[in-house]
Every structure is written in structure tokens, then in C-alpha cells.
Design an enzyme around this catalytic site. Structure first.
Site, PDB file in Angstrom:
ATOM      1  CE  LYS A 114       7.650  25.636  -9.743  1.00  0.00           C
ATOM      2  NZ  LYS A 114       8.175  26.756  -8.930  1.00  0.00           N
ATOM      3  CE  LYS A 126      15.061  27.726  -6.581  1.00  0.00           C
ATOM      4  NZ  LYS A 126      13.884  28.340  -7.223  1.00  0.00           N
ATOM      5  CG  ASP A 166      14.146  31.393  -5.562  1.00  0.00           C
ATOM      6  OD1 ASP A 166      13.045  31.139  -6.062  1.00  0.00           O
ATOM      7  OD2 ASP A 166      14.409  31.143  -4.373  1.00  0.00           O
TER       8      ASP A 166
HETATM    9  P1  NDP Z   1      11.718  38.132  -3.219  1.00  0.00           P
HETATM   10  O1  NDP Z   1      13.015  38.006  -2.539  1.00  0.00           O
HETATM   11  O2  NDP Z   1      11.532  39.129  -4.286  1.00  0.00           O
HETATM   12  O3  NDP Z   1      10.562  38.346  -2.136  1.00  0.00           O
HETATM   13  C1  NDP Z   1      10.310  37.481  -1.090  1.00  0.00           C
HETATM   14  C2  NDP Z   1       9.314  38.145  -0.165  1.00  0.00           C
HETATM   15  O4  NDP Z   1       8.974  37.253   0.889  1.00  0.00           O
HETATM   16  C3  NDP Z   1       9.868  39.392   0.507  1.00  0.00           C
HETATM   17  O5  NDP Z   1       8.807  40.275   0.748  1.00  0.00           O
HETATM   18  C4  NDP Z   1      10.431  38.846   1.815  1.00  0.00           C
HETATM   19  O6  NDP Z   1      10.516  39.813   2.839  1.00  0.00           O
HETATM   20  C5  NDP Z   1       9.388  37.803   2.146  1.00  0.00           C
HETATM   21  N1  NDP Z   1       9.993  36.729   2.951  1.00  0.00           N
HETATM   22  C6  NDP Z   1      11.105  36.006   2.681  1.00  0.00           C
HETATM   23  N2  NDP Z   1      11.357  35.143   3.661  1.00  0.00           N
HETATM   24  C7  NDP Z   1      10.384  35.327   4.573  1.00  0.00           C
HETATM   25  C8  NDP Z   1      10.095  34.735   5.803  1.00  0.00           C
HETATM   26  N3  NDP Z   1      10.874  33.764   6.307  1.00  0.00           N
HETATM   27  N4  NDP Z   1       8.987  35.184   6.475  1.00  0.00           N
HETATM   28  C9  NDP Z   1       8.210  36.149   5.957  1.00  0.00           C
HETATM   29  N5  NDP Z   1       8.439  36.757   4.780  1.00  0.00           N
HETATM   30  C10 NDP Z   1       9.505  36.347   4.113  1.00  0.00           C
HETATM   31  O7  NDP Z   1      11.381  36.661  -3.762  1.00  0.00           O
HETATM   32  P2  NDP Z   1      10.342  36.223  -4.860  1.00  0.00           P
HETATM   33  O8  NDP Z   1       9.136  37.086  -4.792  1.00  0.00           O
HETATM   34  O9  NDP Z   1      11.061  36.078  -6.144  1.00  0.00           O
HETATM   35  O10 NDP Z   1       9.994  34.748  -4.380  1.00  0.00           O
HETATM   36  C11 NDP Z   1       8.957  34.477  -3.433  1.00  0.00           C
HETATM   37  C12 NDP Z   1       8.614  33.001  -3.511  1.00  0.00           C
HETATM   38  O11 NDP Z   1       8.188  32.670  -4.836  1.00  0.00           O
HETATM   39  C13 NDP Z   1       9.757  32.038  -3.198  1.00  0.00           C
HETATM   40  O12 NDP Z   1       9.207  30.878  -2.595  1.00  0.00           O
HETATM   41  C14 NDP Z   1      10.285  31.685  -4.581  1.00  0.00           C
HETATM   42  O13 NDP Z   1      10.947  30.432  -4.589  1.00  0.00           O
HETATM   43  C15 NDP Z   1       8.977  31.609  -5.343  1.00  0.00           C
HETATM   44  N6  NDP Z   1       9.098  31.747  -6.784  1.00  0.00           N
HETATM   45  C16 NDP Z   1       9.620  32.863  -7.361  1.00  0.00           C
HETATM   46  C17 NDP Z   1       9.668  32.987  -8.734  1.00  0.00           C
HETATM   47  C18 NDP Z   1      10.124  34.232  -9.391  1.00  0.00           C
HETATM   48  O14 NDP Z   1      10.024  34.308 -10.631  1.00  0.00           O
HETATM   49  N7  NDP Z   1      10.571  35.243  -8.682  1.00  0.00           N
HETATM   50  C19 NDP Z   1       9.232  31.886  -9.615  1.00  0.00           C
HETATM   51  C20 NDP Z   1       8.629  30.786  -8.912  1.00  0.00           C
HETATM   52  C21 NDP Z   1       8.601  30.718  -7.556  1.00  0.00           C
HETATM   53  P3  NDP Z   1      11.889  40.630   3.036  1.00  0.00           P
HETATM   54  O15 NDP Z   1      11.910  41.645   1.941  1.00  0.00           O
HETATM   55  O16 NDP Z   1      11.765  41.217   4.394  1.00  0.00           O
HETATM   56  O17 NDP Z   1      12.993  39.617   2.939  1.00  0.00           O
END
Ligand code: NDP
Length: 444
Positions: A114, A126, A166
Site C-alpha cells: 500500500k 504496523k 488505526d
Molecule cells: P474506527 O475505530 O474509527 O472505526 C471502526 C468502525 O468499525 C467502528 O464503527 C466500529 O464499531 C466498527 N467495527 C470494528 N470492529 C468491528 C467488528 N468486528 N464488527 C463490526 N463492526 C466493527 O477505525 P477506522 O475507521 O480508522 O478503521 C476502519 C478500517 O479501516 C480498519 O480496517 C482500518 O485498518 C482501516 N484503515 C483505516 C485508516 C485510517 O486512516 N483510519 C487507513 C487505512 C485503513 P464500534 O464503534 O462499535 O467499535
């Protein structure tokens, strides 16, 4: 057995109980077969693939911290420094009870390619911990972050390894970690990205992953003569990526009708109210059930179910393996045109294969969500220059990076006769640069 399959078998044997890592290695290496075939003798002699799948360094450490009642807890911290061929290790810190070494290794391995795809000089890494930030007070979060950084600070640095946020690590956690690093090292450097704006953060970093996801999806659709405006989109998740994906999709004229968290999901046929969602998730840190107040047509359901809603475009933005084969079948039956991965590895292997067989446009995470790390690299540049760029400057660079990235993976796929297969295109385009750098740097 082919060289690629030999290396995959070795990874499975040497890293038992790490299924996510096996899945990521298999997915990448199998799609590199055409490149490997061209250089097989040299790669074998130099053990290039064996070096690629072995992290340069991995640290696992104890993180003791004290809760508000005086009770001591012990969590496990990890940092996997996977590959520094093209730049300092770079990748987020995940704080979630599901974190283990295999998950961190899968994420770190993906991060190599990436980061290479962004065109910027950043290697892959990571980290994280099995600490659960949910339900903790600010003081408890600070206690954990300070203890975590006390050990991590021995292994990172602005020119060595630059972690970021993350799942579970947002601006608050990065702030506490940065404060502790500065105190321990007596240095104000860009050692973390995703920092607050007053202390070296970049404008548009918060929005970058979600916005970037939409920029690259829009470009892919444009190249297939599809206008994103007017399309219906299903998004999963309600965190950083999901919120800004929804915001940008709406700005581009699409209608987003779903979002979810780990307990349930929302279907709002009138389109998600982004201001309300931000208030619930960014300000109150509350559950999605609160969304129903003031949204007469919205429905809340417990569990999972976002992918049952008919849409043109699906954007999984929550977590790994959240879009299964049954979900993929439902999406296809409902007429989906494109799936772009906002989260890392959200689509299971069989679901991905099915979507591709069905001719659905599919953008893999390492391309689709690269906007976050690309903007982190822009934050590093600003920190080195001791300058601040405007929101519009950063956003324009982000857009340029995502549009270029689409064309690079499209061309790499075409070059090896995998036209339209962006998984192969992304893996090959990401790998070629890392491979060249590794070969030029000798056996290290
Ligand atoms: P956040 O913690 O901000 O949000 C994650 C979201 O996914 C929350 O709504 C959470 O719900 C939900 N979630 C987490 N685990 C589960 C699960 N097992 N089942 C259902 N829902 C779930 O994380 P991000 O938005 O930052 O990251 C989301 C994804 O994007 C990850 O895979 C991360 O690695 C990837 N990513 C993020 C980047 C970034 O800049 N933030 C960059 C590149 C990739 P709840 O609030 O209830 O926990």
C-alpha cells in the site's frame, strides 16, 4: 511446487495460528506469479520472497497501566517493522481486544505494498495492543498510552518508524502518545502522524482515508463511463473511514443509505445524516441507536446486515472479513456495480473471488484506502519542513495521488494480461518498486 507456493507453505509452517497473515501472504504472492516467473532464478538465489514475508524486526512488550480504582492491568503491545526498502516503516497502531501478532503481521505485510503504491518514500509496519479503549475514562486511556509509548519509544523515530492511528487509535490517543514520546526523548519531531493540528498535524488527515476512497472509486467509475452522482451506496462502519467516505460520497452527489458499528446497523432511505452521525460517533462516542431520534424513516437493526440493502456501490469500511460470500451473493443479486474496500481486507477470500467472477468492479484495500497513509506521508513532509499546508493544498495532492494510483494499478494489470483485475494490478505495482529497492540494496 512453484516458488511462490513453496514460500506460502513455509509461511504457514513457520507462523502457525496466524490465519489472517497466511491469508494476506497468499493473496499477494499468488498474484505476483507472472512477475516472479520472469525473475525466478534470481529471486530464488537471493531468497527475495523469503525476505519479503519475514519482518525485518518485530517487538512484543508488556504494557502495565493502572485504572481509576487503582487496579493494575497488563496488556500486550506489538510493533512489526516489516520492510524499510523504500523508506522508514510506516503504519498504524490498532487498539482492539482482537489484536494479536498474526493480525498485526497481516496488516504490516499489506502496508508494504500500500505504501509503495502511494508513490511516496515510506516502508511498511504496523503495531497495536489488545487493549480495549471502549468504556475507559480519559485518564485510563492516558495511562495506557503513556505506558505503551514508554516501551515503543525505544524502537521508533522520525527517520526510523513513524506510527499512526488505526482502529481504536484516534486523535486523543495519538496526542497522549506524542506527549509521552516528547517527554522521554526531549525531541519535538514528526514521530507519529494523525497528530492534532496545533502540534504538527496535517489538515485533511482526518478526512483522508474516506475522501481518498471516494476519489479512487470515482476515477475507476469514470474510466468505465459511470457517473457516481445519483448512485446509491451502502457503507459499513461508523468510524473515521466510514464517516468521511459518507461525507465525500454525498459531496459527489451519491446517496449513502447505511452505516454500522459493532453492535448494529442503520438503514436510512433518506440518506445518512452526516452531521448527526458525527455528533454521535465523534463527539458523544455513543451507540448508533441514538441515530433514530429525529430520523423518522431510519431503521436500526441489531447485528450485521448492511449488505442486504440494494445499492450500486458497496464500501466496506469497518474491519477485516466483514463482507462474506453470502453478502457478496446478495449484493450481486441486488445489482451492485462496484465494491471498494475502505477497511483492510474486509472482503473474505471466497467473496472476493465471487465478485470478480461476476465482473463486479473491485478495488482492493491496499489501493482503495491508501489515501490515509499517503496523507500521513504528507504530514511527515510538513513536519520536516516545519510548515503547514492548507486544507485545499493537501486535499488536491491526495486527489492527485489517488487518481494516479488508479492508473498505475490499471496499467500493471494490463501489462500482465489481467485487464480490470485491480487486485493483481495493485499487488504487482506495489511489489515492483519494493523488489527493485531490495535488489539494489543487497542481501539485508
Ligand atoms: P474506527 O475505530 O474509527 O472505526 C471502526 C468502525 O468499525 C467502528 O464503527 C466500529 O464499531 C466498527 N467495527 C470494528 N470492529 C468491528 C467488528 N468486528 N464488527 C463490526 N463492526 C466493527 O477505525 P477506522 O475507521 O480508522 O478503521 C476502519 C478500517 O479501516 C480498519 O480496517 C482500518 O485498518 C482501516 N484503515 C483505516 C485508516 C485510517 O486512516 N483510519 C487507513 C487505512 C485503513 P464500534 O464503534 O462499535 O467499535
Amino acid at each position: 511446487m512453484s516458488y511462490v507456493n513453496e514460500v506460502i507453505a513455509q509461511v504457514i509452517k513457520e507462523n502457525p495460528n496466524e490465519p489472517e497473515f497466511h491469508q494476506a501472504v497468499k493473496e499477494v504472492l499468488l498474484s505476483l506469479e507472472p512477475v516472479v516467473a520472469q525473475h525466478e532464478a534470481q529471486f530464488r538465489r537471493d531468497a527475495l520472497l523469503e525476505r519479503l514475508v519475514n519482518p525485518e524486526r518485530q517487538v512484543k512488550f508488556r504494557v502495565p497501566w493502572i485504572d481509576d480504582n487503582g487496579q493494575v492491568h497488563v496488556n500486550t503491545g506489538y510493533r512489526v517493522q516489516f520492510n524499510s526498502a523504500i523508506g522508514p516503516y510506516k503504519g498504524g497502531l490498532r487498539l482492539h481486544p482482537s489484536v494479536n501478532l498474526g493480525i498485526i503481521k497481516f496488516l504490516g505485510f499489506e502496508q508494504i505494498f500500500k505504501n509503495s503504491l502511494t508513490g511516496l518514500p515510506i516502508g511498511g509496519g504496523k503495531g497495536g495492543s489488545d487493549f480495549d479503549p471502549k468504556g475507559k475514562s480519559d485518564r485510563e486511556i492516558m495511562a495506557f498510552c503513556q505506558s505503551f509509548m514508554t516501551e515503543l519509544s525505544k524502537h521508533i523515530g522520525a527517520d526510523t518508524d513513524v506510527p499512526a492511528g488505526d482502529i481504536g487509535t484516534g486523535a486523543r490517543e495519538i496526542g497522549y502518545m506524542f506527549g509521552q514520546y516528547k517527554r522521554l526523548q526531549n525531541q519535538f519531531t514528526g514521530v507519529l502522524t494523525g497528530k492534532g493540528l496545533p502540534f504538527g498535524g496535517s489538515l485533511a488527515r482526518t478526512e483522508a482515508t474516506g475522501y481518498g476512497l471516494l476519489y479512487i472509486t470515482q476515477e475507476m467509475l469514470r474510466c468505465h463511463n459511470i457517473d457516481i452522482a445519483g448512485k446509491t451506496i451502502c457503507v459499513s462502519g461508523a468510524g473515521n473511514v466510514a464517516i468521511y467516505a459518507i461525507e465525500k460520497a454525498q459531496q459527489l452527489g451519491a446517496k449513502v443509505v447505511t452505516c454500522s458499528d459493532s453492535t448494529g446497523w442503520i438503514y436510512d432511505p433518506d440518506g445518512i445524516d452526516i452531521a448527526l452521525l458525527k455528533e454521535i460517533k465523534e463527539v458523544k462516542r455513543a451507540r448508533l441507536t441514538e441515530y433514530l431520534a429525529g430520523r423518522p424513516n431510519a431503521q436500526y437493526n441489531d447485528g450485521r446486515g448492511v449488505w442486504s440493502i440494494p445499492c450500486d456501490i458497496a464500501l466496506p469500511c469497518a474491519t477485516q472479513n466483514e463482507l462474506t460470500l453470502d453478502d457478496a451473493k446478495q449484493l450481486v443479486a441486488n445489482g451492485v456495480t462496484a465494491v471498494s474496500e475502505g477497511a483492510n481486507m474486509p472482503t473474505t477470500e471466497d467473496a472476493t473471488a465471487y465478485l470478480q467472477e461476476q465482473g463486479i468492479l473491485f478495488l482492493p484495500a491496499k489501493a482503495a484506502n491508501a489515501g490515509g497513509v499517503a496523507t500521513s506521508a504528507l504530514e511527515m513532509s510538513q513536519n520536516s519542513e516545519r510548515l503547514h499546508w492548507t486544507f485545499d493544498e493537501v486535499d488536491a495532492m491526495l486527489k492527485g495521488i489517488m487518481v494516479n494510483l488508479y492508473h498505475n494499478i490499471d496499467e500493471a494489470a494490463k501489462k500482465y494480461n489481467f485487464d480490470g483485475n485491480y487486485i493483481v494490478g495493485a499487488n504487482i505495482a506495489g511489489f515492483e518498486k519494493v523488489m527493485e529497492a531490495m535488489m539494489a540494496q543487497g542481501i539485508v
